[in-house]
Write an enzyme that holds these catalytic residues in place. Structure first.
Site, PDB file in Angstrom:
ATOM      1  N   LYS A 180      -0.253  -7.711  -7.082  1.00 19.81           N
ATOM      2  CA  LYS A 180      -1.271  -6.656  -6.986  1.00 19.81           C
ATOM      3  C   LYS A 180      -0.731  -5.486  -7.803  1.00 19.81           C
ATOM      4  O   LYS A 180      -0.062  -4.595  -7.275  1.00 19.81           O
ATOM      5  CB  LYS A 180      -1.501  -6.304  -5.513  1.00 19.81           C
ATOM      6  CG  LYS A 180      -2.796  -5.568  -5.269  1.00 19.81           C
ATOM      7  CD  LYS A 180      -3.132  -5.547  -3.787  1.00 19.81           C
ATOM      8  CE  LYS A 180      -4.237  -4.571  -3.477  1.00 19.81           C
ATOM      9  NZ  LYS A 180      -5.535  -4.899  -4.019  1.00 19.81           N
TER      10      LYS A 180
HETATM   11  C1  LIG Z   1      -8.437  -8.852  -6.968  1.00 17.83           C
HETATM   12  C2  LIG Z   1      -8.409  -8.971  -5.479  1.00 17.83           C
HETATM   13  N1  LIG Z   1      -8.625 -10.173  -4.901  1.00 17.83           N
HETATM   14  C3  LIG Z   1      -8.606 -10.325  -3.573  1.00 17.83           C
HETATM   15  C4  LIG Z   1      -8.383  -9.264  -2.719  1.00 17.83           C
HETATM   16  C5  LIG Z   1      -8.340  -9.471  -1.231  1.00 17.83           C
HETATM   17  O1  LIG Z   1      -7.029  -9.353  -0.781  1.00 17.83           O
HETATM   18  P1  LIG Z   1      -6.686  -8.815   0.691  1.00 17.83           P
HETATM   19  O2  LIG Z   1      -7.479  -9.622   1.633  1.00 17.83           O
HETATM   20  O3  LIG Z   1      -5.235  -9.060   0.824  1.00 17.83           O
HETATM   21  O4  LIG Z   1      -7.057  -7.382   0.728  1.00 17.83           O
HETATM   22  C6  LIG Z   1      -8.164  -8.002  -3.271  1.00 17.83           C
HETATM   23  C7  LIG Z   1      -7.896  -6.848  -2.409  1.00 17.83           C
HETATM   24  O5  LIG Z   1      -6.770  -6.502  -2.201  1.00 17.83           O
HETATM   25  C8  LIG Z   1      -8.177  -7.844  -4.670  1.00 17.83           C
HETATM   26  O6  LIG Z   1      -7.974  -6.645  -5.226  1.00 17.83           O
END
Ligand SMILES: Cc1ncc(COP(=O)(O)O)c(C=O)c1O
Length: 321
Positions: free
Chosen positions: A157
């Site tokens: 991330k």
């Molecule tokens: C690109 C992306 N995909 C998926 C997610 C979902 O991840 P999470 O459930 O850990 O927030 C997020 C959010 O964080 C994201 O930015």
């Protein structure tokens, strides 16, 4: 955006309006940062952070993948977050820890730049709207493909990577949709601009696998477990674009969006155009888990102690250059 009073910056609590970074911060120029999106909920046992440890672990992994040395341990960041929520007197909030390369060097070799760490918390309602959470949203398959493993690190991330999501988000918004669905570099369904995706067909639930360049979502993981606990079959497999149109139900999930049903994709109604039964069943339990109403998933919640618990955890003012 709803302002709070305090922001945590490199070990100190700073007034919201004074939480500033230098314009020559490396991360601002090259996207050299990693961050998390986390939520705390107002539960009957007080404010509690959903899957806090997993989010902090992912932050550490994202940092490592981009050779960023975090100057604080996960325990220190956890303690600082507790204190920050307490100081801001928030019962529920969104939590944004970010570690980025700060001011000191320019150019593409980043390892001599300092690593700055900030945590902000603020009140943030449903990311795709309350109406969207209840009745579903309209999405468009993006012309932009999700970043692939051979040029970036989809499992991280990282700040710079979000230019990809932002292009897709703007495109869908300009075309009149509420969210974008990105395909991966091979043309399989990958995820939303900030959410993972699930497709329901003939009673079973399907979601793209790790090999489809997804972010390893913490909501995704939670939903897979909840769905299996409810007795549904969950299959991680490549999903073709047309399957989105043929699905009985489709939903996306993420920390910001929580679980949001899709009611239309590329102007095709999903199922009968309203959130389906399986989506509703999983959504109900997921929301119970988030808000501390599900005994079975209580361990996913990190309660924020009402008083400072461990002064040692607060002693985080050092900085690594
Ligand atoms: C690109 C992306 N995909 C998926 C997610 C979902 O991840 P999470 O459930 O850990 O927030 C997020 C959010 O964080 C994201 O930015």
């Amino acid at each position: 955006m709803e302002k709070s009073e305090w922001i945590w910056m490199n070990g100190e609590f700073v007034a919201w309006d004074d939480a500033k970074a230098h314009v020559l911060s490396h991360g601002l120029h090259y996207g050299t940062g990693v961050f998390e999106g986390i939520r705390a909920y107002d539960t009957e046992r007080g404010t509690a952070i959903f899957r806090h440890r997993e989010h902090l672990e992912r932050l550490e992994k994202s940092a490592g993948l981009y050779y960023l040395e975090l100057p604080y341990s996960a325990d220190e960041l956890r303690g600082a977050t507790h204190e920050l929520i307490r100081r801001n007197e928030l019962r529920s909030c969104y939590i944004r820890p970010i570690a980025y390369r700060g001011y000191g060097t320019m150019g593409l070799f980043p390892l001599d730049a300092p690593v700055d760490v900030t945590i902000a918390v603020w009140e943030w309602g449903a990311y795709l709207g309350d109406e969207g959470t209840r009745n579903g949203i309209r999405a468009k398959v993006s012309s932009w493909r999700r970043i692939s493993n051979d040029s970036l690190i989809p499992a991280a991330k990282a700040s710079g990577q979000y230019l990809n999501s932002i292009l897709a988000k703007i495109e869908s918004h300009k075309a009149g949709y509420e969210e974008a669905i990105l395909l991966d570099d091979k043309g399989y369904v990958c995820e939303g601009s900030g959410e993972n995706i699930f497709v329901v067909r003939d009673g079973s639930i399907h979601t793209p696998p790790q090999t489809a360049s997804i972010l390893d979502g913490i909501s995704r993981k939670s939903i897979i477990q909840i769905a299996r606990d409810l007795g549904f079959e969950v299959v991680e497999r490549n999903i073709g674009r047309a399957e989105l149109y043929l699905a009985d139900e489709v939903f996306v999930c993420g920390t910001a969006a929580e679980l949001t049903p899709l009611r239309e994709i590329d102007d095709h109604p999903v199922g009968d155009g309203a959130p389906g039964q399986i989506t509703r069943a999983v959504q109900t339990v997921f929301e119970d888990a988030l808000h501390g109403r599900a005994e079975r998933y209580r361990e996913w919640l990190d309660p924020v102690p009402v008083a400072a618990e461990d002064p040692a955890a607060m002693d985080v003012s050092r900085q690594v250059a």
